[in-house]
Design an enzyme around this catalytic site. Structure first.
Site, PDB file in Angstrom:
ATOM      1  N   ASN A 122      40.667  69.747  38.135  1.00  0.00           N
ATOM      2  CA  ASN A 122      41.366  70.808  37.796  1.00  0.00           C
ATOM      3  C   ASN A 122      40.571  72.082  37.111  1.00  0.00           C
ATOM      4  OD1 ASN A 122      43.503  72.640  36.983  1.00  0.00           O
ATOM      5  ND2 ASN A 122      44.839  70.991  35.786  1.00  0.00           N
ATOM      6  N   LYS A 180      38.501  70.080  34.457  1.00  0.00           N
ATOM      7  CA  LYS A 180      38.848  68.823  33.842  1.00  0.00           C
ATOM      8  C   LYS A 180      38.702  67.798  35.091  1.00  0.00           C
ATOM      9  CE  LYS A 180      42.317  70.546  30.770  1.00  0.00           C
ATOM     10  NZ  LYS A 180      43.515  70.396  30.361  1.00  0.00           N
ATOM     11  N   ARG A 201      43.947  70.596  42.099  1.00  0.00           N
ATOM     12  CA  ARG A 201      45.269  71.249  41.641  1.00  0.00           C
ATOM     13  C   ARG A 201      45.078  72.634  41.750  1.00  0.00           C
ATOM     14  NH1 ARG A 201      47.631  72.926  35.943  1.00  0.00           N
ATOM     15  NH2 ARG A 201      49.804  73.281  36.673  1.00  0.00           N
ATOM     16  N   HIS A 205      54.905  73.379  38.135  1.00  0.00           N
ATOM     17  CA  HIS A 205      55.136  71.968  37.854  1.00  0.00           C
ATOM     18  C   HIS A 205      55.664  71.057  38.774  1.00  0.00           C
ATOM     19  CE1 HIS A 205      55.755  73.882  33.500  1.00  0.00           C
ATOM     20  NE2 HIS A 205      54.321  73.622  33.703  1.00  0.00           N
ATOM     21  N   ILE A 236      58.927  69.464  29.840  1.00  0.00           N
ATOM     22  CA  ILE A 236      58.814  70.540  28.575  1.00  0.00           C
ATOM     23  C   ILE A 236      57.363  69.948  27.704  1.00  0.00           C
ATOM     24  CG2 ILE A 236      60.111  70.927  26.432  1.00  0.00           C
ATOM     25  CD1 ILE A 236      62.684  69.524  27.604  1.00  0.00           C
ATOM     26  N   GLY A 237      56.492  70.923  27.998  1.00  0.00           N
ATOM     27  CA  GLY A 237      55.454  71.079  27.205  1.00  0.00           C
ATOM     28  C   GLY A 237      55.182  72.747  26.492  1.00  0.00           C
ATOM     29  N   GLY A 281      54.168  75.007  28.507  1.00  0.00           N
ATOM     30  CA  GLY A 281      54.896  75.455  29.495  1.00  0.00           C
ATOM     31  C   GLY A 281      55.961  74.645  29.617  1.00  0.00           C
ATOM     32  N   ARG A 303      55.683  81.982  25.878  1.00  0.00           N
ATOM     33  CA  ARG A 303      56.395  82.594  26.917  1.00  0.00           C
ATOM     34  C   ARG A 303      57.780  82.855  26.646  1.00  0.00           C
ATOM     35  NH1 ARG A 303      54.341  79.321  31.972  1.00  0.00           N
ATOM     36  NH2 ARG A 303      52.485  78.439  30.798  1.00  0.00           N
ATOM     37  N   ASP A 354      53.529  75.380  18.728  1.00  0.00           N
ATOM     38  CA  ASP A 354      53.451  74.068  18.815  1.00  0.00           C
ATOM     39  C   ASP A 354      54.752  73.280  18.326  1.00  0.00           C
ATOM     40  OD1 ASP A 354      52.952  71.146  18.489  1.00  0.00           O
ATOM     41  OD2 ASP A 354      50.811  71.207  18.626  1.00  0.00           O
ATOM     42  N   MET A 355      55.441  72.563  19.036  1.00  0.00           N
ATOM     43  CA  MET A 355      56.585  71.861  18.818  1.00  0.00           C
ATOM     44  C   MET A 355      56.541  70.876  17.683  1.00  0.00           C
ATOM     45  SD  MET A 355      59.861  71.955  19.046  1.00  0.00           S
ATOM     46  CE  MET A 355      60.408  72.799  20.672  1.00  0.00           C
ATOM     47  N   VAL A 389      56.192  67.734  24.945  1.00  0.00           N
ATOM     48  CA  VAL A 389      57.178  67.474  24.198  1.00  0.00           C
ATOM     49  C   VAL A 389      58.361  66.595  24.678  1.00  0.00           C
ATOM     50  CG1 VAL A 389      59.307  68.958  23.184  1.00  0.00           C
ATOM     51  CG2 VAL A 389      56.756  69.907  23.296  1.00  0.00           C
ATOM     52  N   GLU A 430      50.039  64.016  36.760  1.00  0.00           N
ATOM     53  CA  GLU A 430      49.841  64.747  38.023  1.00  0.00           C
ATOM     54  C   GLU A 430      48.489  64.415  38.672  1.00  0.00           C
ATOM     55  OE1 GLU A 430      51.312  69.118  36.968  1.00  0.00           O
ATOM     56  OE2 GLU A 430      50.873  67.963  35.049  1.00  0.00           O
TER      57      GLU A 430
END
Length: 411
Positions: A7, A14, A91, A180, A209-210, A212, A241, A283-284, A332, A385
């Site tokens: 990726n 990665k 990817r 996604h 849910i992350g 993005g 975003r 960051d949540m 998340v 993924e």
């Protein structure tokens, strides 16, 4: 069969190395700060200590070369030689309408990916750099590409078209593509397997849910609608975003604040969402911690975020005329107990009954978090993924070998 999954980002790379005999990860790592004299390589071989190097890596070609050296190193490598790698899977974020499935890389495929640079200027060019870097270092190794948008190519026109002049779609392919897709595809299959039901029999909503974030309505195993659009900006409120907003805000803000189009674009993509409303973080984890300490702006950001997730779930349940399963995944979705609890307790009209004890459990495996009596099954499914990319790559190679055998027999 050994398959390398890559990726590539603009300054990063990665990788995960899979043994497809048992789908085990035999090594993984990342190259960071490509283009600088202080690039960092972190290599994690299975069963051996982590290795970390700092050196000059000025381009992706050198980055891939360093990865191969690590994988075949006599001390902390996991392969005897590069020849053990039978394929490399990449990817690629945007496949436009050109790619409905994962595919082998050839000259025509590379040309099509380049044509899509305008639709994903931050993502597709680095992916192409990764493909070219592998080609330079491993010229005889087959490569495949797996697209984030491919899973969503089953959407019907009524969900992927925008209510704007059709000439814009015909000339420029302006439409909903969704992203996604690899994650939504993977977790939907895992959820159906966990439930012991055919995926084709289910109406499912998957929530990736992350930082993005996107929701997808999956009708009988196929993507029916998804929250992200032409770009990954549309849909849910995210880390930085904005998600959905009145499009008139763009010219209005440009006029009032004397901003350029690029400045507004940067504002909506990099300086909005949780970060903008909380004034604290994207960051949540930090948002929820601060909220519990009494920070009102953090609480507002959390409430806005939850409102939009619930709204999309409700809309997709209506669009599919029901829902059998709701799936949470990504950073998340997989890890935030309070996020899942808040969402589920706000949509009980669908017949969702959350089991709080199950919701608070920690596991790396897919698990049910709704009660046994819940009309809608609610699951947490860790996404993977990279594994799906490895699987697609493996199946493409197997199909290629089968086709070759058929041709040889017919000859």
């Amino acid at each position: 069969m050994i398959i390398l999954v890559m990726n590539a980002g603009s300054s990063s790379l990665k990788y995960q190395l899979y043994d497809m005999h048992d789908e085990s990860v035999i090594a993984k790592g990342r190259v960071e700060r490509i283009g600088l004299d202080s690039s960092i390589i972190t290599h994690e071989p299975a069963g051996k200590p982590e290795v970390r190097h700092v050196s000059e890596i000025l381009d992706h070609i050198t980055g891939v070369k360093r990865v191969i050296e690590l994988l075949t190193h006599p001390e902390y490598g996991v392969l005897k030689s590069m020849d053990e790698i039978k394929a490399v899977g990449h990817r690629v974020v945007h496949g436009g309408e050109s790619f409905k499935h994962s595919t082998l890389v050839d000259a025509n495929v590379k040309l099509e990916i380049r044509k899509l640079f305008d639709l994903a200027p931050l993502h597709n060019p680095p992916a192409m750099m990764g493909i070219n870097a592998v080609e330079t270092n491993m010229p005889d190794v087959p490569q495949t590409v797996v697209f984030d948008t491919a899973f969503h190519q089953t959407m019907p026109q009524e969900t992927f078209l925008y209510p704007i002049p059709m000439v814009l779609y015909k000339r420029h392919k302006i439409r909903r593509y969704g992203f996604h897709g690899t994650s939504h595809d993977y977790v939907s299959r895992q959820a159906a397997e966990k439930l012991g039901k055919p995926l084709e029999s289910l109406k499912m909503i998957t929530c990736h849910i992350g930082n993005g974030a996107s929701c997808t309505a999956i009708l009988h195993g196929k993507s029916y609608d998804t929250s992200m659009g032409l770009t990954p900006l549309e849909g849910l409120m995210m880390g930085t975003r904005s998600g959905d907003l009145d499009p008139a805000i763009v010219p209005f803000t440009m006029n009032k604040e004397d901003l350029t189009l690029n400045e507004v674009n940067s504002m909506l993509n990099k300086h909005s969402g949780l970060q903008a409303i909380s004034g604290l973080s994207s960051d949540m984890r930090e948002i929820t911690e601060s909220m519990e300490e009494g920070n009102k702006q953090a609480k507002l950001a959390f409430d806005m975020y939850m409102h939009r997730v619930k709204k999309y779930i409700g809309a997709y349940a209506a669009a599919m005329n029901g829902v059998d399963a709701l799936v949470f995944t990504a950073g998340v979705g997989e890890n935030s107990v309070i996020t899942r609890q808040t969402v589920c307790e706000g949509i009980t009209f669908l017949g969702i009954e959350l089991d709080r004890a199950r919701n608070e459990e920690r596991s790396k495996d897919a698990r049910l978090i709704s009660t046994d009596e819940s009309r809608v099954a609610v699951l947490v499914v860790p996404t993977n993924e990279e594994l799906l990319i490895a699987r697609d790559t493996y199946h493409i190679l197997m199909q290629q070998a089968e086709d070759r055998n058929i041709v040889e027999v017919e000859a």
